[in-house]
Scaffold this active site. Structure first.
Site, PDB file in Angstrom:
ATOM      1  N   GLY A  70      36.374  43.301  50.580  1.00  0.00           N
ATOM      2  CA  GLY A  70      35.639  43.697  49.298  1.00  0.00           C
ATOM      3  C   GLY A  70      36.423  43.198  47.869  1.00  0.00           C
ATOM      4  O   GLY A  70      35.801  42.428  46.935  1.00  0.00           O
ATOM      5  N   THR A  71      37.674  42.933  47.928  1.00  0.00           N
ATOM      6  CA  THR A  71      38.438  42.529  46.758  1.00  0.00           C
ATOM      7  C   THR A  71      38.256  41.157  46.506  1.00  0.00           C
ATOM      8  O   THR A  71      37.854  40.754  45.680  1.00  0.00           O
ATOM      9  CB  THR A  71      39.854  42.638  47.217  1.00  0.00           C
ATOM     10  OG1 THR A  71      40.233  44.337  47.374  1.00  0.00           O
ATOM     11  CG2 THR A  71      40.977  42.340  46.001  1.00  0.00           C
ATOM     12  N   GLN A 174      32.324  51.450  47.952  1.00  0.00           N
ATOM     13  CA  GLN A 174      32.078  52.693  48.424  1.00  0.00           C
ATOM     14  C   GLN A 174      30.728  53.133  48.846  1.00  0.00           C
ATOM     15  O   GLN A 174      30.536  54.126  49.474  1.00  0.00           O
ATOM     16  CB  GLN A 174      32.935  53.765  47.098  1.00  0.00           C
ATOM     17  CG  GLN A 174      34.076  53.805  47.013  1.00  0.00           C
ATOM     18  CD  GLN A 174      34.882  54.183  48.139  1.00  0.00           C
ATOM     19  OE1 GLN A 174      34.659  54.990  48.665  1.00  0.00           O
ATOM     20  NE2 GLN A 174      36.088  53.720  48.222  1.00  0.00           N
ATOM     21  N   SER A 194      32.120  45.935  51.713  1.00  0.00           N
ATOM     22  CA  SER A 194      33.516  45.891  52.680  1.00  0.00           C
ATOM     23  C   SER A 194      33.129  46.529  53.992  1.00  0.00           C
ATOM     24  O   SER A 194      32.737  47.745  53.955  1.00  0.00           O
ATOM     25  CB  SER A 194      34.768  46.374  51.809  1.00  0.00           C
ATOM     26  OG  SER A 194      35.796  46.282  52.648  1.00  0.00           O
ATOM     27  N   ALA A 195      33.373  46.129  55.059  1.00  0.00           N
ATOM     28  CA  ALA A 195      33.108  46.687  56.426  1.00  0.00           C
ATOM     29  C   ALA A 195      33.841  47.962  56.599  1.00  0.00           C
ATOM     30  O   ALA A 195      33.354  48.913  57.232  1.00  0.00           O
ATOM     31  CB  ALA A 195      33.156  45.602  57.567  1.00  0.00           C
ATOM     32  N   HIS A 196      35.101  47.744  56.171  1.00  0.00           N
ATOM     33  CA  HIS A 196      35.800  48.897  56.602  1.00  0.00           C
ATOM     34  C   HIS A 196      35.617  50.371  56.070  1.00  0.00           C
ATOM     35  O   HIS A 196      36.189  51.403  56.594  1.00  0.00           O
ATOM     36  CB  HIS A 196      37.368  48.763  56.622  1.00  0.00           C
ATOM     37  CG  HIS A 196      38.110  48.814  55.277  1.00  0.00           C
ATOM     38  ND1 HIS A 196      38.567  49.886  54.765  1.00  0.00           N
ATOM     39  CD2 HIS A 196      37.960  47.928  53.995  1.00  0.00           C
ATOM     40  CE1 HIS A 196      39.132  49.737  53.419  1.00  0.00           C
ATOM     41  NE2 HIS A 196      38.710  48.336  53.121  1.00  0.00           N
ATOM     42  N   CYS A 322      44.894  55.396  43.062  1.00  0.00           N
ATOM     43  CA  CYS A 322      44.076  54.621  44.425  1.00  0.00           C
ATOM     44  C   CYS A 322      44.833  54.020  45.413  1.00  0.00           C
ATOM     45  O   CYS A 322      44.445  53.609  46.375  1.00  0.00           O
ATOM     46  CB  CYS A 322      43.229  53.417  43.539  1.00  0.00           C
ATOM     47  SG  CYS A 322      44.146  52.134  43.268  1.00  0.00           S
TER      48      CYS A 322
HETATM   49  N1  PLP Z   1      35.867  48.510  45.477  1.00  0.00           N
HETATM   50  C1  PLP Z   1      36.137  49.734  45.509  1.00  0.00           C
HETATM   51  C2  PLP Z   1      35.087  50.604  44.656  1.00  0.00           C
HETATM   52  C3  PLP Z   1      36.838  50.379  46.651  1.00  0.00           C
HETATM   53  O1  PLP Z   1      36.956  51.526  46.652  1.00  0.00           O
HETATM   54  C4  PLP Z   1      37.824  49.395  47.316  1.00  0.00           C
HETATM   55  C5  PLP Z   1      38.661  49.870  48.121  1.00  0.00           C
HETATM   56  O2  PLP Z   1      39.200  50.924  48.076  1.00  0.00           O
HETATM   57  C6  PLP Z   1      37.676  47.981  47.051  1.00  0.00           C
HETATM   58  C7  PLP Z   1      36.742  47.394  46.116  1.00  0.00           C
HETATM   59  C8  PLP Z   1      38.616  46.867  47.844  1.00  0.00           C
HETATM   60  O3  PLP Z   1      37.786  46.872  49.099  1.00  0.00           O
HETATM   61  P1  PLP Z   1      38.662  46.142  50.227  1.00  0.00           P
HETATM   62  O4  PLP Z   1      39.692  47.087  50.738  1.00  0.00           O
HETATM   63  O5  PLP Z   1      37.735  45.586  51.363  1.00  0.00           O
HETATM   64  O6  PLP Z   1      39.481  45.107  49.638  1.00  0.00           O
END
Ligand code: PLP
Length: 391
Positions: A70-71, A174, A194-196, A322
């Site tokens: 997701g990042t 989320q 994000s899949a996880h 976080c």
């Molecule tokens: N955006 C939000 C709102 C999140 O809660 C998170 C992860 O906690 C992310 C982005 C990042 O996702 P990833 O862990 O897949 O990089």
């Protein structure tokens, strides 16, 4: 006993997702760019996953760019669109994947405005309108906050962005698979997931982009993912993401109804049963399985509560940080919502998911009062009843 109540951090892999992935880790190992049968098989599996993701978000007019997280999807959205001199508007309670990217863009000459939410974590459309100008290139507001769980009014926010001629991106990491998001009806131009976070594997995400939007790639190379994200695809991970999306499409409304029941029982018992307990985030506009509490006068002990619960077998998070790297620091999310540094330092995030059982919540309610310094377990008190706990 071990009770996992940290689904906002990550979720276990659904066994049906694992089953869909396994063949692509074993026999079907082809490279999707190869022209032979094994390659074509892998390509076909990715195409199916793409359709499954598009269908979950009713995004027929979008393309899917698979990423490693997701990042990365958030980075691609912001860095792919915002240039030197452009104006970008975000909420002040975005995940660091957005806020740190904003800092990087500012170092390259972009202008960024951060909009404060109200005390429940809601970003008001009027506050967004006050921050936008005709030079605004992109507005990015998360669908649901990772600390307090508050849901944002996406359609109204997207409308404001469009009135100023800006594109609208949402970080739905989320929210994906937890609440319905209709990219077309809500007029969302770009969406990260994000899949996880919804029973898929770690290390795979996606950016959905409305067709016709001109996006610069972050990763250059062999032209995979339509040239937007080079690198041989994580076929098994992508298949897992697709399967997680397909399961969410058929199960998210029943999952949500059950989780809202459990969540509200948890909230009612904690608020009525523990003197000084207060809920952080919006009472109703919140993720189905998400609760975040403070305990007045005991904020300094939040980390001790978390560690005591861990010793008793409950995995929950601090709402303040976080990540464990920022333990003990006040939460910038709670500070932006107007809490002082003491309150912003001491909160507990309890997040439920598909595999949470009624007994898990009952066990937590039994343990929590003693851990936060109260004597009688909540379930042994006369009120309220455990009504609303379904299964
Ligand atoms: N955006 C939000 C709102 C999140 O809660 C998170 C992860 O906690 C992310 C982005 C990042 O996702 P990833 O862990 O897949 O990089």
């Amino acid at each position: 006993m071990s009770v996992y109540l940290d689904y906002a951090a990550t979720s276990p892999l659904d066994p049906r997702v694992l089953a869909a992935m396994l063949p692509y880790l074993e026999q079907q190992f082809g490279n999707p760019s190869s022209l032979h049968g094994a390659g074509r098989q892998a390509r076909a599996a990715i195409d199916v996953a793409r359709e499954q993701v598009l269908s979950l978000f009713k995004a027929a007019a979008a393309q899917v760019i698979f990423t490693a997280s997701g990042t990365e999807a958030n980075n691609l959205a912001l860095k792919g669109l915002v240039r030197e001199g452009d104006h970008l508007v975000v909420s002040a309670i975005e995940h660091p994947a957005i806020l740190e990217t904003c800092l990087a863009l500012e170092r390259h000459g972009a202008r960024v405005t951060r909009v404060l939410p109200d005390s429940s974590g809601l970003v008001e459309p009027e506050a967004l309108a006050a921050a936008c100008t005709s030079a605004t290139r992109l507005v990015s507001v998360m669908a649901a906050n990772n600390v307090v769980g508050t849901l944002q009014p996406l359609a109204a926010l997207a409308q404001v962005a469009h009135e100023y001629g800006s594109l609208f991106h949402t970080d739905a990491v989320q929210a994906c698979g937890k609440i319905p998001i209709d990219m077309e009806a809500h007029e969302i131009d770009l969406l990260s997931l994000s899949a996880h976070k919804f029973y898929g594997p770690k290390g795979v995400g996606a950016l959905l982009v409305r067709k016709g939007i001109d996006l610069a790639p972050l990763v250059h190379g062999g032209g995979q993912e339509g040239g937007y994200r080079a690198g041989t695809e994580n076929v098994a991970g992508i298949v897992g993401l697709g399967q997680a999306a397909a399961l969410a499409a058929s199960e998210q409304s029943t999952d949500a109804a059950r989780l809202v029941g459990l969540r509200d029982t948890l909230i009612d018992h904690v608020l009525r049963g523990i003197p000084g307990a207060y809920l952080l985030g919006h009472r109703f506009k919140r993720l189905p399985g998400h609760a975040c509490f403070g305990f007045a006068g005991q904020e300094g002990g939040a980390m001790r509560v978390l560690l005591d619960l861990d010793r008793l077998g409950f995995a929950i998070s601090s709402g303040s940080a976080c990540s464990s790297r920022h333990m003990g620091e006040p939460s910038y999310v709670l500070m932006a919502m107007g809490y002082d540094a003491i309150r912003a330092r001491g909160s507990l995030r309890i997040s439920l998911g598909r595999f949470t059982k009624t007994e898990d919540i009952a066990a937590l309610l039994d343990a929590l009062p003693a851990v936060v310094g109260q004597l009688t377990p909540l379930l042994r008190r006369p009120t309220p009843s455990l009504q609303g706990v379904t299964s």
